[in-house]
Scaffold this active site. Structure first.
Site, PDB file in Angstrom:
ATOM      1  N   LEU A 155     -13.892  -1.871  80.207  1.00 56.45           N
ATOM      2  CA  LEU A 155     -14.937  -2.884  80.302  1.00 56.45           C
ATOM      3  C   LEU A 155     -14.894  -3.779  79.064  1.00 56.45           C
ATOM      4  CD1 LEU A 155     -17.861  -0.699  81.723  1.00 56.45           C
ATOM      5  CD2 LEU A 155     -15.956  -1.802  82.916  1.00 56.45           C
ATOM      6  N   ALA A 188     -16.018  -7.396  79.309  1.00 57.06           N
ATOM      7  CA  ALA A 188     -16.523  -8.676  79.823  1.00 57.06           C
ATOM      8  C   ALA A 188     -17.800  -9.137  79.139  1.00 57.06           C
ATOM      9  CB  ALA A 188     -16.760  -8.565  81.330  1.00 57.06           C
ATOM     10  N   LYS A 190     -15.630 -10.486  71.289  1.00 56.51           N
ATOM     11  CA  LYS A 190     -15.628  -9.494  70.216  1.00 56.51           C
ATOM     12  C   LYS A 190     -14.434  -8.563  70.286  1.00 56.51           C
ATOM     13  CE  LYS A 190     -18.698  -6.164  72.548  1.00 56.51           C
ATOM     14  NZ  LYS A 190     -19.949  -5.383  72.417  1.00 56.51           N
ATOM     15  N   THR A 219     -23.313  -1.684  83.898  1.00 57.77           N
ATOM     16  CA  THR A 219     -22.011  -1.024  83.804  1.00 57.77           C
ATOM     17  C   THR A 219     -21.472  -0.595  85.160  1.00 57.77           C
ATOM     18  OG1 THR A 219     -23.237   1.008  83.280  1.00 57.77           O
ATOM     19  CG2 THR A 219     -22.311  -0.246  81.428  1.00 57.77           C
ATOM     20  N   TYR A 255     -14.418   1.481  76.976  1.00 56.00           N
ATOM     21  CA  TYR A 255     -14.926   0.187  76.529  1.00 56.00           C
ATOM     22  C   TYR A 255     -13.953  -0.473  75.559  1.00 56.00           C
ATOM     23  CZ  TYR A 255     -19.223   1.641  78.750  1.00 56.00           C
ATOM     24  OH  TYR A 255     -20.140   2.047  79.681  1.00 56.00           O
ATOM     25  N   GLY A 256     -13.842  -1.787  75.685  1.00 52.70           N
ATOM     26  CA  GLY A 256     -12.902  -2.524  74.847  1.00 52.70           C
ATOM     27  C   GLY A 256     -13.344  -2.708  73.420  1.00 52.70           C
ATOM     28  N   ASN A 316     -20.838  -4.332  67.955  1.00 51.28           N
ATOM     29  CA  ASN A 316     -21.603  -5.440  68.526  1.00 51.28           C
ATOM     30  C   ASN A 316     -21.816  -6.601  67.567  1.00 51.28           C
ATOM     31  OD1 ASN A 316     -22.302  -4.343  71.208  1.00 51.28           O
ATOM     32  ND2 ASN A 316     -23.337  -2.768  70.005  1.00 51.28           N
ATOM     33  N   HIS A 368       9.574 -10.879  36.502  1.00 49.30           N
ATOM     34  CA  HIS A 368       8.365 -11.604  36.106  1.00 49.30           C
ATOM     35  C   HIS A 368       8.330 -13.026  36.654  1.00 49.30           C
ATOM     36  CE1 HIS A 368       9.289  -8.835  32.721  1.00 49.30           C
ATOM     37  NE2 HIS A 368      10.389  -9.545  32.598  1.00 49.30           N
ATOM     38  N   TYR A 407       9.537 -17.058  42.001  1.00 47.66           N
ATOM     39  CA  TYR A 407       9.452 -17.261  43.448  1.00 47.66           C
ATOM     40  C   TYR A 407      10.856 -17.213  44.038  1.00 47.66           C
ATOM     41  CZ  TYR A 407       9.139 -19.363  48.018  1.00 47.66           C
ATOM     42  OH  TYR A 407       9.252 -19.581  49.365  1.00 47.66           O
TER      43      TYR A 407
END
Length: 452
Positions: A10, A12, A24, A83, A105-106, A229, A348, A351
């Site tokens: 679930l 949704a 979420k 549900t 549940y997702g 949540n 040291h 890059y």
């Protein structure tokens, strides 16, 4: 397990409490969407088929859930009617004749295969419903699992519970397994005669008992069942995930001086006898082999660190960094998309990007590979046993041969043959007494202007 199973996930919800532009279940925990964590647990529970009930961001959620080993079919829930209604959204999949139906549940990314397999085992033992529950010292707000003689007789929501029932500390997680042969019939019997007019999955317990069937509850650790949540709960889940993974790694032979300051990604691989100092962050895609040391305040992502190599302190390894055995990337260095040979040293303030550095080569402080021309990236190749003097700029594309020596302060724009010395800077000049003249002139200007 020989029984067939469909997982109904679930996912949704509207996610309004998350205060986010995305669902979420797409928010990451340890760098991986919550829904993908759930799917990993499903795949590890001998389940191959998933009915994914989605709402907002349906395509993105489906993509995040579609991990290797799972066949995921999305079902869009257009109305939010509880549900029970959500599970029935996947009616087409439920009708395929599975032995077990597992509802999860997702937004519960800490779940592991253990409780899921236990619920399925309860069905194999002849039960029709198996609800996953947890014991907690703070049951307020949760539905209580009411058990008599080993059987689950009801799930009582707190608002409907008696004073005695509210003392129960075994609570409903929302996850359950259902006898696949009876699932559609049972789900169709759920009514909506309640204050919200919704269809609640929890009603299945009393429905199956009224039909002479059996329901049980199986226990799981409270932390594994935590849902999410809002952002505060997301932070708690991240903390719990990190604590669990650190503990697993330390038991496997990884040393962490201050584990609470080390942050791991979902796929971080640390071998036995790796040492991690405080305040280290691992992004996705990092592998560290045995005997390597990651010093304090380093950040690694998409990198491989071979046996005996050292990183940091204050180093950054970006995607494509591949450190050979016994190599060193020291303080305030950044390495990106570069092969660093065995025993090579970048100690040291350097890059290194889009580069190949041969074995035992030494890169002096302040060396920069100038890999970008404003449009395209270009490669720097340095052979074995070369020496790059401090404050050198290597303008790519450029190749420096084995054993070559680059004088400090050089700007190298042309290839350097093996064992050659390259100097790419102006010759030093000495002008006697000139400093005194400059100083006197500056003092006169200062006095004239009145500035101190």
């Amino acid at each position: 397990m020989s029984r067939t199973c469909l997982a109904v996930i679930l996912a949704a919800g509207d996610s309004t409490r998350m205060k986010s532009a995305m669902s979420k279940v797409l928010h990451p925990v340890a760098g991986l969407p919550m829904i993908a964590h759930v799917m990993q647990a499903i795949a590890a529970s001998d389940i191959a088929d998933v009915a994914l009930v989605v709402g907002r961001d349906a395509d993105k959620v489906t993509k995040a859930a579609s991990i290797k080993g799972l066949s995921v079919t999305p079902f869009v829930q257009t109305e939010r009617l509880g549900t029970g209604h959500a599970v029935l959204t996947a009616r087409e999949a439920l009708a395929r004749g599975y032995d077990d139906i597992l509802v999860a549940y997702g937004d519960a990314p800490l779940i592991t295969p253990g409780p899921l397999l236990a619920a399925r085992a309860a069905l194999a033992d002849g039960n029709d419903i198996a609800v996953i529950g947890f014991h907690t010292e703070k049951p307020t707000g949760y539905g209580r699992l009411l058990v008599e003689d080993g059987e689950l007789v009801a799930i009582r929501e707190e608002k409907d519970a008696s004073d005695e029932e509210r003392k129960v500390t075994w609570c409903n997680s929302g996850l359950m397994a259902i006898n696949g042969a009876k699932a559609l019939d049972l789900l169709g019997r759920i009514g909506n005669a309640n204050a919200k007019g919704e269809y609640y999955l929890t009603d299945l317990v009393e429905i199956i008992r009224s039909l002479g069937g059996k329901a049980v509850a199986v226990d799981a650790p409270e932390a594994e069942l935590a849902g999410c949540n809002n952002r505060a709960e997301l932070a708690v889940i991240e903390k719990l995930w990190q604590e669990r993974r650190r503990h697993e790694l330390m038991l496997s032979g990884v040393s962490m001086i201050a584990p609470e300051t080390v942050f791991l990604a979902y796929d971080t691989v640390l071998a036995q006898d790796v040492l991690i100092e405080p305040n280290v962050v691992f992004g996705p895609g990092v592998t560290v082999e045995s005997g390597a040391v990651i010093h304090a305040f380093s950040h690694l992502e998409g990198a491989h660190v071979a046996s005996g190599a050292t990183v940091g302190p204050f180093a950054r390894l970006r995607p494509g960094a591949n450190l050979g055995e016994g190599s060193k990337v020291g303080n305030f260095c950044e390495v990106k998309k570069a092969e660093i040979g065995a025993g090579a040293k970048i100690n040291h303030l350097t890059y290194i990007g889009d580069a190949f550095i041969g074995a035992e080569t030494n890169i002096g402080a302040g060396t920069i590979t100038c890999n970008y021309d404003g449009v395209n990236k270009h490669e720097t190749r340095i052979g074995a046993n070369a020496f790059i003097g401090s404050n050198s700029a290597l303008v790519a594309p450029v190749t420096i041969g084995d054993g070559a020596f680059i004088a400090s302060g050089s700007v190298i724009t042309d290839d350097v043959p093996a064992d050659a010395l390259a100097l790419g800077r102006a010759r030093q000049e000495i002008k006697p007494e000139r400093a005194k003249i400059i100083r006197e002139r500056n003092m006169a200007i200062k006095a004239f202007s009145g500035k101190v």
